[in-house]
Design a protein around this motif. Structure first.
Motif, mmCIF file in Angstrom:
data_model
loop_
_atom_site.group_PDB
_atom_site.id
_atom_site.type_symbol
_atom_site.label_atom_id
_atom_site.label_comp_id
_atom_site.label_asym_id
_atom_site.label_seq_id
_atom_site.Cartn_x
_atom_site.Cartn_y
_atom_site.Cartn_z
ATOM 1 N N LEU A 25 1.077 -1.552 0.006
ATOM 2 C CA LEU A 25 0.269 0.331 0.181
ATOM 3 C C LEU A 25 1.351 1.568 -0.288
ATOM 4 C CD1 LEU A 25 -2.623 -1.283 2.623
ATOM 5 C CD2 LEU A 25 -3.054 -1.006 -0.232
ATOM 6 N N GLY A 26 2.264 1.311 1.110
ATOM 7 C CA GLY A 26 3.136 2.543 0.714
ATOM 8 C C GLY A 26 3.511 2.555 -1.047
ATOM 9 N N VAL A 27 4.229 1.475 -1.701
ATOM 10 C CA VAL A 27 4.193 1.542 -2.391
ATOM 11 C C VAL A 27 3.335 2.047 -3.832
ATOM 12 C CG1 VAL A 27 5.258 0.041 -4.947
ATOM 13 C CG2 VAL A 27 5.839 -0.303 -2.069
ATOM 14 N N LEU A 28 2.556 1.771 -4.021
ATOM 15 C CA LEU A 28 1.390 2.621 -4.233
ATOM 16 C C LEU A 28 0.649 3.883 -4.078
ATOM 17 C CD1 LEU A 28 -1.151 1.923 -6.506
ATOM 18 C CD2 LEU A 28 -2.683 1.241 -4.323
ATOM 19 N N ILE A 29 1.200 4.127 -3.137
ATOM 20 C CA ILE A 29 0.963 5.658 -2.614
ATOM 21 C C ILE A 29 1.641 6.637 -3.073
ATOM 22 C CG2 ILE A 29 0.352 7.197 -0.762
ATOM 23 C CD1 ILE A 29 -0.768 5.175 0.741
ATOM 24 N N GLN B 269 4.748 10.172 -7.280
ATOM 25 C CA GLN B 269 6.090 10.722 -7.785
ATOM 26 C C GLN B 269 5.754 10.303 -9.352
ATOM 27 O OE1 GLN B 269 9.563 8.216 -7.027
ATOM 28 N NE2 GLN B 269 8.877 9.083 -4.738
ATOM 29 N N VAL B 270 4.717 9.711 -10.050
ATOM 30 C CA VAL B 270 4.438 9.380 -11.822
ATOM 31 C C VAL B 270 3.379 10.549 -12.168
ATOM 32 C CG1 VAL B 270 3.392 7.615 -13.600
ATOM 33 C CG2 VAL B 270 5.057 7.278 -11.403
ATOM 34 N N ASN B 271 2.631 10.508 -11.122
ATOM 35 C CA ASN B 271 1.258 11.633 -11.661
ATOM 36 C C ASN B 271 1.809 12.676 -11.204
ATOM 37 O OD1 ASN B 271 0.138 8.983 -12.656
ATOM 38 N ND2 ASN B 271 -1.151 8.580 -10.701
ATOM 39 N N SER B 272 2.222 12.742 -10.276
ATOM 40 C CA SER B 272 2.286 14.982 -10.116
ATOM 41 C C SER B 272 3.296 15.000 -10.824
ATOM 42 C CB SER B 272 2.225 14.487 -8.987
ATOM 43 O OG SER B 272 3.413 13.977 -7.582
ATOM 44 N N ALA C 177 11.079 6.315 -9.159
ATOM 45 C CA ALA C 177 9.474 5.233 -8.481
ATOM 46 C C ALA C 177 9.559 3.832 -9.171
ATOM 47 C CB ALA C 177 7.667 6.163 -9.029
ATOM 48 N N LEU C 178 9.628 3.773 -10.510
ATOM 49 C CA LEU C 178 9.903 2.455 -11.393
ATOM 50 C C LEU C 178 10.647 1.778 -9.985
ATOM 51 C CD1 LEU C 178 10.116 3.585 -14.966
ATOM 52 C CD2 LEU C 178 8.330 2.631 -13.916
ATOM 53 N N ILE D 77 -4.232 -5.406 -5.193
ATOM 54 C CA ILE D 77 -4.637 -4.000 -5.347
ATOM 55 C C ILE D 77 -3.534 -3.259 -6.325
ATOM 56 C CG2 ILE D 77 -4.494 -2.105 -3.503
ATOM 57 C CD1 ILE D 77 -6.054 -4.187 -2.165
ATOM 58 N N VAL D 78 -2.434 -3.232 -6.516
ATOM 59 C CA VAL D 78 -1.584 -2.395 -6.698
ATOM 60 C C VAL D 78 -1.563 -2.295 -8.186
ATOM 61 C CG1 VAL D 78 0.433 -2.540 -7.332
ATOM 62 C CG2 VAL D 78 0.210 -2.917 -5.560
#
Length: 598
Positions: A333-337, A342-345, A355-356, A545-546
Motif C-alpha cells: 500500500l505504501g509503494v502504491l501511494i 511520484q509518477v502522476n504529480s 518510482a519504477l 490492489i496495486v
C-alpha cells in the motif's frame, strides 16, 4: 412380470430417499433393489434416480450456442464503441446491456418464484458449489458496485440535458441487476435443478453472458479513461480535444461540462470503483457456470463427501504467515501511494525512475518470497499421507481452469516484456529490474498454480474416530499417556482381546501407539500449510490492489513502448492485464479453500 413392480417402486420412491440428498436408503428402497437384482434387467444403482431428460447434451448445446452468439454480439458492440471512426456509440452498447440485464432480472424472478418452488425441483445440493468465502466476496464486490452505480447516476445527472436518457437508465438497471443477482446466487448457488431444465440452462447462460458483457464494457471504459488521463497529462487541452476528434473515442460525457465540485467527485469516484465491478462480474460468472453444470445432476453421496469445513483463523497457527502477509500488504500500500504521487504529480524523468525502481524492487522481493513459499508447500505435500480426491467436482474443475487460463494474461505480458528488454539497447538498471520482475512473475504463477491445485485435490483431514472410540472403550480416558498404555498392554504377540460382549475390537499395541502419535506428526504439516496459505492469500491481495488501482509500470516504462510502438503495446496490456488482475483475486478464493482443507 417382476420388472413392473420394481419399476413402479422406483418411481414412487419419495425424493428424500435419493442418494443426491445425502440421506440413507430406507427399507423400501433396499427391497426394491433386491427385487430388481433377482430380475434379469441391467444392473443400475437403485438409489440414484433416473434422469427424466431425454437428451441432456442437446439442452446444453442449445444454451451454449445462445451464449456464444450473444457474447459475440456484445463483444462486437463494445469493441466498436471504443473507436470514434466507427459509427457505434457508447449509448448503443448501454442499450444492449440494459436489455440483457432486464431479461436476466425477469428470468431470476421466474426462477425464484416458480422453478425453485416446484415439487421435486431441487432434490439435492452441491456442497462444493458457492462456499461461504466466495459468496461473501461476491457480496463485498456487489456493495462497491452499487456505490459505483450511485456515483454514475449522480455524475450523469449533473448534465442530464446534454446526454441520452439511456446513460442514466443504464446505471439504475445495473444496480437492480446487481442486487437481484447477488440475492439469487446467495440462496441458489448450490442448487441442482430438475425441472424446467432447458429454460434454466438458457437463463443461466444468458446470465453468464450478461456478466461477461458488463465486464468487457467496464474494462473498455476503464482502459479508455486511463488512456485519456495519460494523454491529457502530457498535452494541452486544445491538443487533447483535437486528438479526440481525430480518432480516439471519448465518452459522450466528455463533451459536456463537468465544472462543479460534486460532479468531479462523482466522476473520479466511479472510475476508482471500476475494479470492484469488474471482479464482481467475473465472480458471478464463475458461480453461474457451476450452477449451469449442476442442472439435472444427481449426486451420489457415496462419492460426494460432504465436509463441514470451518475457517479458523486464529487456531492451530503460528501467526508467521499472517504477520509476514500483513507486512507485505502494508508495504505494498505504501509503494502504491508513493508510486501514484511520484509518477502522476511530476513530469521529471528522475522521479519516474525512482518510482519504477521502488515498484520493481518491492515486486521482486514479494514474488521471490511467494515462489519459495509455494515450493516449500509443494514439498510438504509430497510427505502428506492424505488421499487424493478424484471424485467429480465441477467447482474444482472450474477453479483449476480459471487459474490456468487467467495466468495466461500475465504470462503474455511477461514474455512480451522479456523479448523487448533482451532485443533493445541500451540496457540500464531499470531494464535489468524489469527483466527480473518478468521472469519472477512467470515463476511465481507457475509454482503457485501447482501448490493451489495440489491443495484443492487433497482430501480434508479426517479425525481418527475409530481410534478415539477404541481408546475410550478400553481405557475410558480422553488423554492417554503412552507409557501408561504400554504398561497395560500385554507383551509378546498377543493383542488386547476384549470379550465379545464388550463390543470393542482388538487393537495391537503397535497400532495403538501409532494412533496416538500420528496426529502429532501430522500436526506440523497442517500448521505449515496453513501459514503458507495465509501468507500467499495476503500477498495476492496486495498484488491485486496495486495494478487494479493505478500502478501500471507497463505504461510508464519506455522500453516496451519504444520497442512495440504506442499502439501495439497499450493494446496488449489492455487485453492481457484484466486476466492477470482476475487471477490474483481468484487465487485468493482458492487459497481460502486450501487453508480450510489443510
Amino acid at each position: 412380470m417382476s420388472e413392473e413392480p420394481a419399476r413402479k417402486d422406483s418411481k414412487s420412491r419419495p425424493p428424500g430417499s435419493s442418494m443426491g440428498c445425502g440421506q440413507k436408503d430406507d427399507k423400501s428402497s433396499l427391497a426394491s433393489s433386491q427385487r430388481a437384482s433377482f430380475s434379469h434387467q441391467p444392473h443400475q444403482p437403485s438409489s440414484t434416480p433416473a434422469s427424466k431428460e431425454v437428451w441432456k447434451k442437446g439442452g446444453r448445446m442449445f444454451s451454449v450456442l445462445l451464449a456464444v452468439h450473444l457474447a459475440l454480439l456484445a463483444c462486437t458492440l463494445v469493441s466498436s464503441g471504443a473507436f470514434e471512426k466507427i459509427a457505434v456509440h457508447d449509448y448503443d452498447v448501454f442499450f444492449l446491456l440494459t436489455v440483457m440485464m432486464l431479461i436476466v432480472i425477469v428470468w431470476i424472478i421466474f426462477y425464484l418464484a416458480g422453478t425453485a418452488r416446484s415439487p421435486d425441483a431441487i432434490l439435492c445440493k452441491d456442497s462444493h458449489a458457492g462456499p461461504i468465502w466466495l459468496r461473501g466476496g461476491l457480496v463485498l464486490f456487489a456493495i462497491f458496485s452499487l456505490v459505483m452505480d450511485i456515483f454514475k447516476i449522480g455524475y450523469y445527472s449533473s448534465f442530464y440535458s446534454c446526454l441520452s436518457a439511456i446513460k442514466i437508465i443504464y446505471p439504475i438497471v445495473q444496480a437492480i441487476f446487481v442486487a437481484v443477482q447477488t440475492y439469487f446466487l446467495w440462496i441458489s448457488a448450490k442448487d441442482c435443478v430438475h425441472v424446467h431444465l432447458n429454460v434454466t440452462r438458457c437463463g443461466l447462460m444468458l446470465t453468464l453472458t450478461t456478466n461477461l458483457a458488463v465486464w468487457m464494457s467496464a474494462v473498455t471504459d476503464e482502459s479508455v479513461h486511463k488512456a485519456h488521463s495519460k494523454l491529457k497529462k502530457n498535452v494541452t487541452e486544445e491538443i487533447f480535444r483535437w486528438l479526440l476528434k481525430a480518432g480516439m473515442r471519448s465518452s459522450s460525457a466528455e463533451e459536456c461540462n463537468c465544472n462543479s465540485q460534486i460532479c468531479q467527485v462523482f466522476k473520479n469516484g466511479y472510475f476508482w470503483l471500476y475494479p470492484f465491478n469488474i471482479e464482481y462480474s467475473l465472480f458471478a460468472s464463475a458461480m453461474v457456470y457451476v450452477m449451469w453444470k449442476n442442472v439435472g445432476r444427481f449426486i451420489d453421496h457415496h462419492s460426494h463427501h460432504i465436509h463441514r469445513l470451518k475457517f479458523r483463523l486464529f487456531r492451530r497457527t503460528f501467526f508467521v504467515g499472517i504477520v509476514l502477509g500483513l507486512i507485505v500488504l502494508v508495504s505494498g500500500l505504501g509503494v502504491l501511494i508513493l508510486y501514484e504521487v511520484q509518477v502522476n504529480s511530476s513530469t521529471e524523468s528522475s522521479k519516474k525512475n525512482q518510482a519504477l525502481t521502488m515498484y520493481y524492487v518491492f515486486n521482486i522481493v514479494c514474488l521471490s518470497l511467494m515462489s519459495l513459499v509455494c515450493i516449500g508447500g509443494s514439498v510438504i505435500y509430497r510427505f502428506d499421507k492424505r488421499d487424493m480426491d478424484r471424485h467429480k467436482n465441477p467447482t474444482r474443475t472450474l477453479d483449476v481452469a480459471l487459474l490456468m487460463g487467467a495466468a495466461l494474461g500475465q504470462y503474455a505480458i511477461s514474455y512480451y516484456s522479456i523479448v523487448a528488454i533482451v532485443a533493445s539497447t541500451p540496457r540500464d538498471a531499470i531494464s535489468a529490474l524489469n527483466l527480473t520482475y518478468a521472469l519472477l512473475m512467470i515463476a511465481q504463477h507457475t509454482f503457485q498454480n501447482i501448490f493451489i491445485i495440489e491443495g484443492l485435490h487433497r482430501q480434508p483431514p479426517k479425525e481418527d474416530h475409530k481410534h478415539d472410540s477404541h481408546q475410550k472403550g478400553l481405557y475410558g480416558l480422553t488423554f492417554v499417556n503412552i507409557n501408561a498404555v504400554s504398561l497395560r498392554v500385554p507383551d509378546g504377540s498377543s493383542s488386547v482381546a476384549p470379550s465379545p460382549a464388550s463390543g470393542a475390537e482388538a487393537i495391537p499395541p503397535s497400532d495403538l501407539v501409532r494412533s496416538l502419535t500420528v496426529p502429532k506428526k501430522m500436526n506440523w504439516r497442517r500448521k505449515f500449510l496453513r501459514e503458507i496459505s495465509m501468507f500467499l492469500l495476503l500477498s495476492n491481495i496486495i498484488l491485486w490492489i496495486v495494478p487494479a488501482f493505478g500502478a501500471r509500470p507497463q505504461f510508464d516504462n519506455d522500453t516496451e513502448l519504444n520497442f512495440y510502438g504506442d499502439s501495439m503495446w497499450p493494446a496488449i496490456v489492455d487485453i492481457c492485464l484484466p486476466f492477470g488482475i482476475f487471477y490474483r483475486m481468484h487465487a485468493v478464493a482458492s487459497l481460502l479453500e486450501v487453508y480450510t482443507m489443510s
